[in-house]
Design an enzyme around this catalytic site. Structure first.
Site, short mmCIF file in Angstrom:
data_model
loop_
_atom_site.label_atom_id
_atom_site.label_comp_id
_atom_site.label_asym_id
_atom_site.label_seq_id
_atom_site.Cartn_x
_atom_site.Cartn_y
_atom_site.Cartn_z
N GLU A 1 -7.19 6.66 10.00
CA GLU A 1 -8.15 7.72 11.12
C GLU A 1 -7.12 9.60 11.66
O GLU A 1 -7.14 9.97 11.36
CB GLU A 1 -8.22 6.44 12.33
CG GLU A 1 -9.48 5.24 12.64
CD GLU A 1 -8.51 4.30 11.68
OE1 GLU A 1 -9.63 3.46 11.78
OE2 GLU A 1 -7.69 3.84 10.93
N TYR B 1 -13.04 27.31 -0.45
CA TYR B 1 -13.43 26.06 -0.70
C TYR B 1 -12.30 25.62 -1.84
O TYR B 1 -12.11 24.30 -1.89
CB TYR B 1 -14.68 25.79 -1.28
CG TYR B 1 -15.40 26.47 -2.55
CD1 TYR B 1 -15.14 25.95 -3.82
CD2 TYR B 1 -16.67 27.36 -1.84
CE1 TYR B 1 -15.74 26.20 -4.52
CE2 TYR B 1 -17.16 27.98 -2.88
CZ TYR B 1 -16.79 26.79 -4.28
OH TYR B 1 -17.24 28.26 -4.86
N GLU C 1 1.05 -1.07 -0.46
CA GLU C 1 0.52 0.07 0.06
C GLU C 1 1.07 1.54 -0.08
O GLU C 1 0.23 1.93 -0.41
CB GLU C 1 -0.80 0.00 1.19
CG GLU C 1 -1.84 -0.90 1.24
CD GLU C 1 -2.99 -0.78 2.43
OE1 GLU C 1 -3.82 -0.51 2.42
OE2 GLU C 1 -1.80 -0.99 3.44
N LYS D 1 -11.75 4.77 1.72
CA LYS D 1 -10.80 4.16 1.22
C LYS D 1 -11.06 2.58 0.08
O LYS D 1 -11.87 1.89 0.51
CB LYS D 1 -9.71 3.04 2.14
CG LYS D 1 -8.82 2.74 1.56
CD LYS D 1 -7.61 2.07 2.91
CE LYS D 1 -6.11 1.49 2.90
NZ LYS D 1 -5.75 0.67 3.42
#
Length: 128
Positions: free
Chosen positions: A76, A56, A24, A102
């Site tokens: 997290e 934004y 990953e 994810k």
């Protein structure tokens, strides 16, 4: 009077290198982030000035940079760091809700998405 108005950004996607597995971190994968910024938008509406609100476009760039930036084992951690960056960088934002998706997580059963949702406010500053 303080209002709790919101600015929502959804679907900000970039390739990141987050995860506990070596592949990953090496190969990367897409991550998608949604963010809801809580602020009093009354001053911006009354003045029609960009400087009175959270730009934004800049927020989206900041989020994409965080996805592409430092590698974390856990999404997290990524979610909390994004929330903290938004609160630190945009004084008019009183609170922020960040969801990190994810969709290609290494899970061995069919699934649609994995996501982490965090909510942070100025009252939480200093408490990760």
């Amino acid at each position: 009077m303080t209002r709790d108005d919101t600015i929502a950004l959804t679907g900000i996607t970039a390739i990141g290198y987050h995860g506990v597995f070596e592949f990953e971190k090496r190969d990367g994968q897409p991550f998608t982030v949604d963010a809801v910024l809580h602020a009093d938008l009354g001053p911006a509406a009354a003045s029609d000035e960009l400087s009175k609100t959270a730009n934004y476009g800049e927020v989206a760039e900041d989020i994409a940079a965080m996805i592409r930036g430092d590698s974390f084992d856990l999404i997290e951690t990524l979610a909390v760091r994004i929330a903290e960056k938004i609160l630190a960088g945009y004084a008019m934002v009183n609170a922020v809700e960040v969801t990190v998706h994810k969709p290609k997580a290494p899970i061995q059963v069919p699934f649609g998405d994995v996501s982490i949702n965090v909510f942070r406010s100025r009252n939480d500053q200093g408490a990760t």
